[in-house]
Scaffold this motif. Structure first.
Motif, PDB file in Angstrom:
ATOM      1  N   ALA A 248       1.085  -1.402  -0.011  1.00 43.94           N
ATOM      2  CA  ALA A 248      -0.230  -0.102  -0.296  1.00 43.94           C
ATOM      3  C   ALA A 248       0.732   0.713   0.011  1.00 43.94           C
ATOM      4  O   ALA A 248       0.224   2.629  -0.707  1.00 43.94           O
ATOM      5  N   CYS A 249       1.883   0.743   0.429  1.00 38.94           N
ATOM      6  CA  CYS A 249       3.051   2.444   0.485  1.00 38.94           C
ATOM      7  C   CYS A 249       3.662   2.748  -0.557  1.00 38.94           C
ATOM      8  O   CYS A 249       3.752   3.990  -1.405  1.00 38.94           O
ATOM      9  N   ALA A 255       3.783   7.046   3.151  1.00 40.90           N
ATOM     10  CA  ALA A 255       4.686   6.536   4.173  1.00 40.90           C
ATOM     11  C   ALA A 255       5.035   5.763   5.163  1.00 40.90           C
ATOM     12  O   ALA A 255       3.375   5.496   5.687  1.00 40.90           O
ATOM     13  N   PRO A 256       4.930   4.972   5.345  1.00 42.65           N
ATOM     14  CA  PRO A 256       5.354   4.066   6.573  1.00 42.65           C
ATOM     15  C   PRO A 256       4.219   4.758   8.013  1.00 42.65           C
ATOM     16  O   PRO A 256       3.292   3.306   8.407  1.00 42.65           O
ATOM     17  N   SER A 257       4.592   5.131   8.537  1.00 43.89           N
ATOM     18  CA  SER A 257       5.151   6.020   9.438  1.00 43.89           C
ATOM     19  C   SER A 257       3.039   6.116   8.980  1.00 43.89           C
ATOM     20  O   SER A 257       2.185   7.330  10.618  1.00 43.89           O
ATOM     21  N   ARG A 258       2.431   7.486   7.517  1.00 45.80           N
ATOM     22  CA  ARG A 258       1.286   7.588   7.949  1.00 45.80           C
ATOM     23  C   ARG A 258      -0.285   6.458   7.306  1.00 45.80           C
ATOM     24  O   ARG A 258      -1.399   6.286   7.609  1.00 45.80           O
ATOM     25  N   THR A 259       0.397   4.915   7.989  1.00 46.80           N
ATOM     26  CA  THR A 259      -0.999   3.857   7.970  1.00 46.80           C
ATOM     27  C   THR A 259      -1.139   4.324   9.304  1.00 46.80           C
ATOM     28  O   THR A 259      -0.603   3.992  10.170  1.00 46.80           O
ATOM     29  N   GLY A 260      -2.392   3.564   8.938  1.00 45.16           N
ATOM     30  CA  GLY A 260      -3.071   3.049  10.724  1.00 45.16           C
ATOM     31  C   GLY A 260      -3.897   1.501  10.703  1.00 45.16           C
ATOM     32  O   GLY A 260      -2.584   1.007  10.763  1.00 45.16           O
TER      33      GLY A 260
END
Ligand code: GDP
Ligand code: IMO
Ligand code: MG
Length: 422
Positions: A248-249, A255-260
């Motif tokens: 998905a990234c 960015a991985p930090s924006r995945t929930g």
């Protein structure tokens, strides 16, 4: 705001389309991140069934944006047929759908290459959907693919011709007779390209970034399933993209930090279409019953799906590589009437009981099952967790205990409404 990800944990066809459609009211944007027209995502509501191959499963909802991400390979011919079959006016589809400039195109010769390559493999064939997926991703990786953004370039036809000349040389190596096929396919392809040009193409990465900044809710929709992932699936019997959460990234530019949340969806049993190892596959009446009751025939190719009991080591592996935060159990209704529910809890490899997937699934010598009591009643009319039979709840509780992840949706029928939120 963070982007939630929904993906399949088995060998595809878990029911992703149905659940994405059911969850769309909670989101502003639905974005597909990988795969192509090998996918077949079924959605049912108001007594009508729709099968989507390229278009994200939020398309039937007014006021929502659907994005075809850079991670996809698009066949314009399939795309045009799909838009025509939606039962939504062209104007509305154009309002609701954006296509990434960086998505790749499937050329007619990709389909011929897929067919020639599969034919050359004989009994070792992958069981590809023959939609040109492998060859299109091969060109992407070898840096010779054509992208949607290239449609805007004056030299588009020239680039196309160069690619096709290369493909033709490879096809000749296969001794594959594509004779008149190609001319006909090209005609249809170019007219479909003109159709595709009417749609909004965007820098989906920037678009998603600004949507997140405006606190818009985004759901990333996967295709295929984790066991078909090119790195983590049952290689080489896999598809050609990363179906896991990390896809998905790379497939949308987030960015991985924006995945929930990571929503992992699985059938209450297992299916696989195409070749390759499938440890819990049944060749008996139980398998046939699952196929009949679950209508287990491919949404894209119509092929009968292979069926078997739930494979817990494989499910736990998928939960691990995806970092699943919530599980959704699909097609629980299909198991109604089985007196016993079997679950593969471990394998025997080299005479030793193991709960991890071996490097090669064909090294599995034996399967160890546990049995749980089944339920007799029809659950298709159930609308709440409380109404579900105790035996099904026990089955779900067992899966939760084993995976360490809560099951928060139970699906009891193909319709949008046959969805129980816990
Ligand atoms: P996808 O590729 O993951 O979107 O799944 P498919 O659409 O290929 O296959 C799932 C099939 O099961 C479709 O025919 C759905 O209509 C159907 N389906 C989805 N959820 C349920 C369910 O809970 N019960 C039953 N009986 N069918 C379901
Ligand atoms: P959805 O999104 C089930 C399988 C094919 C074949 C292998 C490689 O509907 O879950 P490919 O055409 O990608 O080269 O085929 O992967 N396959 C799927 N199986 N569901 C799918 O998508 C699939 N997409 C590809 O059957 O075994
Ligand atoms: Mg499918």
């Amino acid at each position: 705001m963070k982007i939630d990800i929904l993906l399949g944990l088995q060998w595809g066809d878990e029911g992703k389309g149905k659940i994405v459609d059911a969850l769309t009211p909670d989101y502003d944007i639905i974005a597909r991140f990988q795969g192509g027209p090998n996918a077949g995502h079924t959605i049912e509501f108001n007594g009508v069934k729709h099968v989507l191959h390229l278009i994200p499963s939020g398309i039937f909802h007014e006021g929502k944006i659907n994005i075809i991400g850079n991670g996809l390979v698009i066949d314009p011919v399939v795309f045009r047929k799909e838009v025509d079959s939606l039962g939504i006016s062209l104007e509305k589809v154009r309002e609701r759908l954006f296509i990434s400039l960086k998505a790749h195109l499937i050329l007619p010769t990709h389909k011929l290459l897929d067919a020639a390559h599969e034919a050359s493999l004989g009994d070792a064939k992958i069981g590809s959907t023959l939609r040109g997926i492998g060859p299109a991703y091969t060109d992407k990786a070898s840096r010779s693919g054509i992208r949607v953004g290239d449609l805007l370039r004056d030299e588009f036809r020239e680039i196309y011709r160069t690619r096709v000349a290369e493909h033709t040389r490879v096809l000749q190596g296969y001794n594959y007779d594509f004779g008149n096929d190609l001319r006909q396919l090209e005609e249809e392809w170019f007219s479909s390209i003109d159709f595709l040009r009417q749609f909004k193409t965007v820098s989906a990465d920037y678009h998603i970034d600004s949507a997140l900044t405006q606190n818009r809710r985004i759901l990333a929709e996967g295709a295929q399933g984790t066991m078909l992932d090119i790195d983590f699936g049952t290689y080489p019997f896999v598809t050609s993209s990363n179906t896991v959460a990390a896809g998905a990234c790379t497939g949308l530019g987030i960015a991985p930090s924006r995945t929930g949340e990571v929503f992992g969806i699985f059938k209450a049993y297992c299916t696989r279409v195409g070749s390759g190892p499938f440890p819990t596959e049944l060749h008996d009446d139980d398998g046939q019953l699952m196929r009949d009751r679950g209508n287990e025939y491919g949404s894209t190719t119509g092929r009968p799906r292979r069926c078997g009991w739930l494979d817990l080591p494989a499910l736990k592996y998928s939960v691990m590589v995806n970092g699943v935060t919530r599980l959704f159990m699909m097609k629980a209704d299909v198991l109604s009437g089985f007196s016993k529910i079997k679950v593969c809890s471990s394998y025997t490899v080299n005479g030793v009981e193991v709960s991890e997937l071996p490097y090669c699934l064909s090294d599995i010598e034996g399967l160890n099952y546990i049995e749980l009591p089944g339920w007799e009643c029809d659950i298709t009319g159930c609308t709440s967790w409380e109404e579900l039979p105790a035996e099904l709840k026990d089955y779900i509780n067992y899966i939760e205990k084993e995976t360490g992840v809560p099951v928060t949706i139970v699906s009891v029928g193909p319709d949008r409404s046959a969805t129980i939120y816990r």
